[in-house]
Design an enzyme around this catalytic site. Structure first.
Site, mmCIF file in Angstrom:
data_model
loop_
_atom_site.group_PDB
_atom_site.id
_atom_site.type_symbol
_atom_site.label_atom_id
_atom_site.label_comp_id
_atom_site.label_asym_id
_atom_site.label_seq_id
_atom_site.Cartn_x
_atom_site.Cartn_y
_atom_site.Cartn_z
ATOM 1 C CG HIS A 1 -6.484 -2.294 0.524
ATOM 2 N ND1 HIS A 1 -6.175 -0.944 0.571
ATOM 3 C CD2 HIS A 1 -7.316 -2.443 -0.529
ATOM 4 C CE1 HIS A 1 -6.801 -0.327 -0.422
ATOM 5 N NE2 HIS A 1 -7.501 -1.208 -1.100
ATOM 6 N N GLY A 2 -5.745 -4.795 4.453
ATOM 7 C CA GLY A 2 -5.577 -6.099 5.082
ATOM 8 C C GLY A 2 -4.476 -6.130 6.117
#
Length: 483
Positions: free
Chosen positions: A327-328
């Site tokens: 996700h990041g």
């Protein structure tokens, strides 16, 4: 190009009518049209990054052909590694380079060493790179496993990789599901068209009315969390839970609906996750295309649950940590994944992680209202705690937010700087939850009511609310574009 933009509402009808005009003339021309349209759709944001999609497409197309030609496992594995290195290399460079450099420097600083002249880069993250790289990887991995024969049609394969309805934020399609639909002629079906339009309407409602209207409130509370009482912080965490759900599931609905207009069926990505009765059920209902991707291509190859308990727990932690990192490039996402792993493992040890496979029915009886309703509230509470990490800019801010929210309850009426009436949004969310509960048995057909007057009333109400809540001052981009 955004689904909720004027450009898209001009772009879509043009492509749609040209597409069906070519339907009986040439499948290859039809696919070429979709490919060109997909590149325009993506290039509208930044045309320079089309080269990355083209690179991944070329690599995996030829890797697939070479693996099919390979006479031995060693050669086949070599080509698979080329695909993995190319796709994950691009993803790692654009998304994680600075994260690893900064983490390396911080680790040395922690032990008292200062590193000078650190070389970081001002890298722009290409929209949707996490999605289309995983999609092309599924093609190579399925060929390697013998589940799929490679296509020799480069246009069809390129269209599979860049199919614009789900290019930038999913669902992450499998080659075994989407590619055959692209290679075979599509038939115009009136019922499928109507289903697509209904899903697009429902997705736009969730994006415009739920996600976008909550965004300014969530932004204010999280940006100024140190100055707000615990009652406001609770409100901010709950509102963010519905913001990200409305934003991401809204995108998925629009994507699935748009694909239906072109005679293509995409997989479901959300199945009313906030009615889940435990974390195991939540992950079967939330971002389904990603969780099943990790299950099939990471968890099971590692041994899954068919190995010893310690190794199975290790595998669970790996997929949740990788999911967080996907996700990041921030420790907040890693901790978010770790948090869900700790919630999931006790269910696994109790052999209860697949306990709830049916559709929840809270109002079946007083007992079900007490038990199922309580479990749904408990699961939502735990998921909401995790969202605080997901939304916060760093771990320190997240822990401060949770500390102020959970320890020592204080109440003050929340007043947004722009004067939003919070009671209006609470009533809206209650109505939204009730409607979602009514339609919870079929996420792909939200308006299945038999009475046409009821359907018309719902359609008119959704359009009215979108016009009422539309705020030109809000950033209308989708949250998952950053992933």
């Amino acid at each position: 190009m955004l689904f909720n933009s004027l450009e898209f509402f001009i772009f879509l009808p043009i492509v749609y009518f040209a597409y069906w005009f070519l339907n009986k003339k040439s499948l290859k021309l039809q696919n070429l049209l979709v490919l060109v349209a997909s590149y325009i759709f993506y290039g509208w944001w930044d045309y320079r990054f089309l080269s990355l999609i083209l690179f991944s497409t070329i690599v995996d197309y030829f890797v697939g052909l070479k693996m099919a030609e390979s006479k031995n496992v060693k050669s086949k594995r070599m080509y698979l590694w080329i695909s993995l290195a190319s796709n994950l290399g691009l993803l790692g460079f654009f998304k994680y380079y600075n994260f690893f450099v900064d983490s390396f420097v911080n680790a040395f600083t922690f032990f008292g060493y200062q590193i000078e002249n650190v070389w970081t880069l001002n890298i722009i993250l290409p929209v949707g790179i996490s999605f289309y790289t995983f999609q092309t990887l599924s093609y190579s991995l399925d060929i390697y496993k013998g589940k799929l024969n490679p296509t020799k049609d480069f246009i069809s394969f390129s269209t599979f990789v860049a199919f614009f309805p789900q290019l930038v934020a999913g669902p992450i399609e499998r080659a075994t599901h989407l590619l055959p639909q692209i290679e075979l002629p599509r038939k115009f079906c009136g019922e499928q068209q109507r289903e697509g339009i209904k899903l697009m309407l429902w997705g736009l409602f969730k994006k415009v009315v739920i996600a976008d209207s909550l965004a300014p409130i969530v932004d204010d509370i999280f940006m100024n969390s140190a100055g707000y009482p615990s009652s406001t912080l609770i409100l901010g965490a709950i509102f963010f839970g519905f913001q990200i759900y409305g934003d991401f599931s809204g995108y998925s609905d629009i994507a699935i609906g748009t694909a239906k207009l072109f005679g293509v069926e995409l997989m479901s990505n959300f199945k009313f996750p906030y009615f889940s009765r435990d974390i195991g059920e939540f992950w079967r209902r939330w971002h389904i295309s990603l969780s099943t991707w990790f299950r099939d291509y990471l968890y099971i190859p590692l041994g899954g649950s068919r190995t010893s308990k310690p190794k199975a727990v290790r595998n669970i932690f790996i997929i949740f940590l990788v999911s967080g990192f996907w996700h990041g490039a921030n420790w907040t996402f890693i901790f978010w994944g770790l948090f869900h792993a700790f919630l999931f493992v006790p269910l696994f040890y109790a052999k209860a992680n697949r306990r709830y496979l049916d559709t929840p029915d809270v109002f079946e009886s007083f007992k079900s209202f007490a038990l199922a309703g309580g479990r749904i509230v408990k699961t939502f509470f735990l998921v909401t705690l995790g969202w605080v990490f997901f939304r916060s800019k760093d771990l320190s801010t997240a822990f401060d937010y949770l500390n102020n929210m959970l320890l020592g309850f204080t109440y003050e009426p929340y007043m947004h700087p722009r004067g939003y009436r919070i009671v209006d949004y609470i009533i809206l969310l209650i109505a939204f939850i009730v409607f979602e509960y009514v339609i919870r048995r079929d996420e792909r057909n939200p308006f299945r009511f038999q009475n046409r007057y009821i359907r018309f009333f719902i359609y008119a109400s959704l359009v009215f609310l979108m016009l009422l809540f539309y705020d030109d001052g809000v950033d209308r981009s989708f949250i998952y574009f950053q992933f």
